[in-house]
Design a protein around this motif. Structure first.
Motif, PDB file in Angstrom:
ATOM      1  N   PHE A  45       0.809  -1.226   0.000  1.00 30.30           N
ATOM      2  CA  PHE A  45       0.000   0.000   0.000  1.00 30.30           C
ATOM      3  C   PHE A  45       0.837   1.269   0.000  1.00 30.30           C
ATOM      4  O   PHE A  45       0.461   2.291  -0.585  1.00 30.30           O
ATOM      5  CB  PHE A  45      -0.948   0.007   1.198  1.00 30.30           C
ATOM      6  N   SER A  46       2.011   1.233   0.659  1.00 32.67           N
ATOM      7  CA  SER A  46       2.834   2.443   0.760  1.00 32.67           C
ATOM      8  C   SER A  46       3.322   2.909  -0.601  1.00 32.67           C
ATOM      9  O   SER A  46       3.468   4.116  -0.838  1.00 32.67           O
ATOM     10  CB  SER A  46       4.023   2.192   1.691  1.00 32.67           C
ATOM     11  N   LEU A  47       3.578   1.971  -1.507  1.00 32.01           N
ATOM     12  CA  LEU A  47       4.050   2.342  -2.836  1.00 32.01           C
ATOM     13  C   LEU A  47       2.981   3.091  -3.617  1.00 32.01           C
ATOM     14  O   LEU A  47       3.288   3.970  -4.427  1.00 32.01           O
ATOM     15  CB  LEU A  47       4.478   1.089  -3.608  1.00 32.01           C
ATOM     16  N   VAL A  48       1.721   2.741  -3.388  1.00 34.41           N
ATOM     17  CA  VAL A  48       0.618   3.439  -4.050  1.00 34.41           C
ATOM     18  C   VAL A  48       0.459   4.842  -3.476  1.00 34.41           C
ATOM     19  O   VAL A  48       0.370   5.834  -4.201  1.00 34.41           O
ATOM     20  CB  VAL A  48      -0.696   2.653  -3.902  1.00 34.41           C
ATOM     21  N   LEU A  49       0.457   4.933  -2.150  1.00 30.69           N
ATOM     22  CA  LEU A  49       0.204   6.212  -1.493  1.00 30.69           C
ATOM     23  C   LEU A  49       1.325   7.218  -1.709  1.00 30.69           C
ATOM     24  O   LEU A  49       1.081   8.432  -1.760  1.00 30.69           O
ATOM     25  CB  LEU A  49      -0.010   5.989   0.008  1.00 30.69           C
ATOM     26  N   CYS A 100      -0.492   8.042   6.308  1.00 32.13           N
ATOM     27  CA  CYS A 100      -1.581   9.005   6.456  1.00 32.13           C
ATOM     28  C   CYS A 100      -1.038  10.365   6.889  1.00 32.13           C
ATOM     29  O   CYS A 100      -1.534  11.413   6.444  1.00 32.13           O
ATOM     30  CB  CYS A 100      -2.602   8.499   7.464  1.00 32.13           C
ATOM     31  N   ASP A 101      -0.030  10.372   7.775  1.00 30.23           N
ATOM     32  CA  ASP A 101       0.594  11.626   8.175  1.00 30.23           C
ATOM     33  C   ASP A 101       1.194  12.331   6.961  1.00 30.23           C
ATOM     34  O   ASP A 101       1.099  13.562   6.824  1.00 30.23           O
ATOM     35  CB  ASP A 101       1.683  11.367   9.217  1.00 30.23           C
ATOM     36  N   THR A 102       1.793  11.562   6.081  1.00 31.24           N
ATOM     37  CA  THR A 102       2.376  12.136   4.872  1.00 31.24           C
ATOM     38  C   THR A 102       1.295  12.690   3.948  1.00 31.24           C
ATOM     39  O   THR A 102       1.450  13.763   3.357  1.00 31.24           O
ATOM     40  CB  THR A 102       3.212  11.082   4.120  1.00 31.24           C
ATOM     41  N   LEU A 103       0.188  11.951   3.811  1.00 24.62           N
ATOM     42  CA  LEU A 103      -0.928  12.442   2.995  1.00 24.62           C
ATOM     43  C   LEU A 103      -1.438  13.778   3.538  1.00 24.62           C
ATOM     44  O   LEU A 103      -1.693  14.718   2.776  1.00 24.62           O
ATOM     45  CB  LEU A 103      -2.064  11.419   2.978  1.00 24.62           C
ATOM     46  N   THR A 104      -1.593  13.851   4.861  1.00 23.89           N
ATOM     47  CA  THR A 104      -2.062  15.091   5.483  1.00 23.89           C
ATOM     48  C   THR A 104      -1.108  16.240   5.203  1.00 23.89           C
ATOM     49  O   THR A 104      -1.531  17.356   4.870  1.00 23.89           O
ATOM     50  CB  THR A 104      -2.227  14.900   7.001  1.00 23.89           C
ATOM     51  N   ALA A 105       0.185  15.973   5.321  1.00 29.23           N
ATOM     52  CA  ALA A 105       1.184  17.015   5.061  1.00 29.23           C
ATOM     53  C   ALA A 105       1.127  17.496   3.610  1.00 29.23           C
ATOM     54  O   ALA A 105       1.426  18.662   3.321  1.00 29.23           O
ATOM     55  CB  ALA A 105       2.576  16.490   5.389  1.00 29.23           C
ATOM     56  N   ARG A 106       0.712  16.620   2.703  1.00 27.88           N
ATOM     57  CA  ARG A 106       0.613  16.984   1.287  1.00 27.88           C
ATOM     58  C   ARG A 106      -0.754  17.580   0.941  1.00 27.88           C
ATOM     59  O   ARG A 106      -0.979  17.973  -0.204  1.00 27.88           O
ATOM     60  CB  ARG A 106       0.854  15.747   0.416  1.00 27.88           C
ATOM     61  N   GLY A 107      -1.655  17.627   1.904  1.00 24.30           N
ATOM     62  CA  GLY A 107      -2.981  18.171   1.643  1.00 24.30           C
ATOM     63  C   GLY A 107      -3.909  17.212   0.925  1.00 24.30           C
ATOM     64  O   GLY A 107      -4.911  17.630   0.337  1.00 24.30           O
ATOM     65  N   ILE A 108      -3.605  15.914   0.974  1.00 20.36           N
ATOM     66  CA  ILE A 108      -4.443  14.898   0.328  1.00 20.36           C
ATOM     67  C   ILE A 108      -5.439  14.359   1.344  1.00 20.36           C
ATOM     68  O   ILE A 108      -5.061  13.853   2.399  1.00 20.36           O
ATOM     69  CB  ILE A 108      -3.581  13.761  -0.248  1.00 20.36           C
ATOM     70  N   LYS A 109      -6.721  14.442   1.045  1.00 23.77           N
ATOM     71  CA  LYS A 109      -7.762  13.981   1.947  1.00 23.77           C
ATOM     72  C   LYS A 109      -7.904  12.460   1.867  1.00 23.77           C
ATOM     73  O   LYS A 109      -7.714  11.868   0.804  1.00 23.77           O
ATOM     74  CB  LYS A 109      -9.096  14.638   1.609  1.00 23.77           C
ATOM     75  N   PHE A 110      -8.273  11.865   3.001  1.00 19.94           N
ATOM     76  CA  PHE A 110      -8.486  10.421   3.018  1.00 19.94           C
ATOM     77  C   PHE A 110      -9.572  10.060   4.023  1.00 19.94           C
ATOM     78  O   PHE A 110      -9.892  10.818   4.940  1.00 19.94           O
ATOM     79  CB  PHE A 110      -7.193   9.669   3.343  1.00 19.94           C
ATOM     80  N   MET A 111     -10.155   8.887   3.840  1.00 23.05           N
ATOM     81  CA  MET A 111     -11.092   8.276   4.783  1.00 23.05           C
ATOM     82  C   MET A 111     -10.539   6.907   5.128  1.00 23.05           C
ATOM     83  O   MET A 111     -10.082   6.177   4.242  1.00 23.05           O
ATOM     84  CB  MET A 111     -12.480   8.130   4.154  1.00 23.05           C
ATOM     85  N   GLY A 130      -4.276  16.552  -4.886  1.00 18.35           N
ATOM     86  CA  GLY A 130      -5.704  16.647  -5.131  1.00 18.35           C
ATOM     87  C   GLY A 130      -6.423  15.322  -5.137  1.00 18.35           C
ATOM     88  O   GLY A 130      -7.634  15.269  -5.351  1.00 18.35           O
ATOM     89  N   SER A 131      -5.705  14.235  -4.882  1.00 16.90           N
ATOM     90  CA  SER A 131      -6.339  12.914  -4.838  1.00 16.90           C
ATOM     91  C   SER A 131      -7.194  12.773  -3.579  1.00 16.90           C
ATOM     92  O   SER A 131      -7.011  13.494  -2.592  1.00 16.90           O
ATOM     93  CB  SER A 131      -5.282  11.807  -4.844  1.00 16.90           C
ATOM     94  N   PHE A 132      -8.129  11.817  -3.626  1.00 19.03           N
ATOM     95  CA  PHE A 132      -8.852  11.396  -2.429  1.00 19.03           C
ATOM     96  C   PHE A 132      -8.617   9.904  -2.255  1.00 19.03           C
ATOM     97  O   PHE A 132      -8.692   9.134  -3.219  1.00 19.03           O
ATOM     98  CB  PHE A 132     -10.358  11.662  -2.537  1.00 19.03           C
ATOM     99  N   VAL A 133      -8.343   9.479  -1.017  1.00 20.19           N
ATOM    100  CA  VAL A 133      -7.974   8.096  -0.731  1.00 20.19           C
ATOM    101  C   VAL A 133      -8.972   7.470   0.237  1.00 20.19           C
ATOM    102  O   VAL A 133      -9.317   8.067   1.264  1.00 20.19           O
ATOM    103  CB  VAL A 133      -6.561   8.015  -0.114  1.00 20.19           C
ATOM    104  N   TYR A 134      -9.440   6.277  -0.103  1.00 23.46           N
ATOM    105  CA  TYR A 134     -10.218   5.490   0.859  1.00 23.46           C
ATOM    106  C   TYR A 134      -9.372   4.305   1.290  1.00 23.46           C
ATOM    107  O   TYR A 134      -8.937   3.489   0.455  1.00 23.46           O
ATOM    108  CB  TYR A 134     -11.541   5.001   0.272  1.00 23.46           C
ATOM    109  N   LEU A 135      -9.154   4.189   2.598  1.00 24.90           N
ATOM    110  CA  LEU A 135      -8.294   3.153   3.168  1.00 24.90           C
ATOM    111  C   LEU A 135      -9.139   2.171   3.968  1.00 24.90           C
ATOM    112  O   LEU A 135      -9.786   2.541   4.951  1.00 24.90           O
ATOM    113  CB  LEU A 135      -7.246   3.789   4.090  1.00 24.90           C
ATOM    114  N   ARG A 163       2.725   1.604   9.988  1.00 23.02           N
ATOM    115  CA  ARG A 163       3.214   2.122   8.700  1.00 23.02           C
ATOM    116  C   ARG A 163       2.115   2.886   7.970  1.00 23.02           C
ATOM    117  O   ARG A 163       2.362   3.927   7.348  1.00 23.02           O
ATOM    118  CB  ARG A 163       3.714   0.977   7.807  1.00 23.02           C
ATOM    119  N   LEU A 164       0.892   2.352   8.056  1.00 18.38           N
ATOM    120  CA  LEU A 164      -0.233   3.019   7.410  1.00 18.38           C
ATOM    121  C   LEU A 164      -0.473   4.386   8.047  1.00 18.38           C
ATOM    122  O   LEU A 164      -0.754   5.369   7.354  1.00 18.38           O
ATOM    123  CB  LEU A 164      -1.488   2.149   7.510  1.00 18.38           C
TER     124      LEU A 164
END
Length: 244
Positions: A172-176, A220-231, A182-187, A215-216
């Motif tokens: 999963f980390s390679l995808v994220l 998620c912390d990295t996604l937040t820092a990049r401004g990418i929203k996730f659920m 501007g992506s949205f991620v559902y985990l 690790r996940l």
């Protein structure tokens, strides 16, 4: 949006029954790029049907099913149409992966048909592998399991070919780590178990450990820092609250 699409396989932790509640939590703005690193049955994906999507699952057999549905839907339907709902036929199909050389000679279409057939005819629709990567669920004895589902396969294929879908089967980390802004991620990972007896990590030989959950969290912390929203979906356990 194409026609209504429902998951083609039954998957542990599937979200079909929760979609009404979960879709209320989606971003209000248009989702231009969608990502689902733990795809499973794909209920959320097929509900919102984004135009651009990165979909991934570590189970390579499952991802082969989706690739075959996209490119060879009619061949898959024809293959499944020749299968029988009997214990003898079931166990003959199930045993193929005990012989690596025999299994490796199967075409992508035959592997996908075997995957769907076992999923639809095994006990409780449970997909489970042992540590050798062998499917090990017993025959379900259902009277009329819908393992052909031609209409469902064609509708899913129509969507896959109308949209820009990137299929992968990696960690999963390679995808994220490679998502555009501007992506949205559902985990929807395998959940942290609420008890020892409820622990289920056998849908692939790899499992999903507490270290994987950490690790996940870091991803998620990295996604937040990049401004990418996730659920993210998980059980409300002490471990999830305190460490992720």
């Amino acid at each position: 949006m194409t026609t209504h699409i429902t998951p083609i396989v039954k998957w542990a932790g599937g979200k079909t029954q929760l979609l009404g509640e979960m879709t209320l939590l989606l971003p209000t703005e248009e989702i231009t790029t969608y990502c689902e690193p733990f795809l499973g049955g794909g209920a959320m994906l097929f509900c919102i049907q984004p135009g651009v999507a990165y979909i991934n699952d570590i189970n390579s057999g499952l991802m082969n099913v989706y690739n075959v549905i996209k490119y060879y839907p009619e061949a898959l339907i024809a293959e499944l149409s020749g299968y029988e709902n009997t214990a003898e036929f079931y166990y003959n199909i199930r045993e193929i992966d005990r012989d690596f050389e025999r299994f490796s000679t199967l075409s992508a279409v035959k592997q996908a048909a075997r995957f769907i057939y076992l999923n639809k005819t095994c006990f409780n629709g449970l997909y489970r592998e042992n540590k050798q990567g062998q499917f090990n669920v017993s025959y379900g004895k259902y009277k009329n399991p819908n393992f052909v589902n031609a209409a469902g396969i064609r509708s899913m294929s129509q969507y896959f070919n109308a949209a820009n879908i990137i299929f992968t089967s990696v960690d999963f980390s390679l995808v994220l780590n490679n998502l555009p802004s501007g992506s949205f991620v559902y985990l929807d990972p395998l959940y942290d178990p609420v008890s020892e007896t409820s622990n289920f990590t056998s849908y692939t030989r790899y499992g999903f450990t507490k270290e994987d959950h950490i690790r996940l969290r870091e991803c998620c912390d990295t996604l937040t820092a990049r401004g990418i929203k996730f659920m993210l979906s998980n059980y409300d356990t002490d471990f999830i609250r305190n460490y992720t």
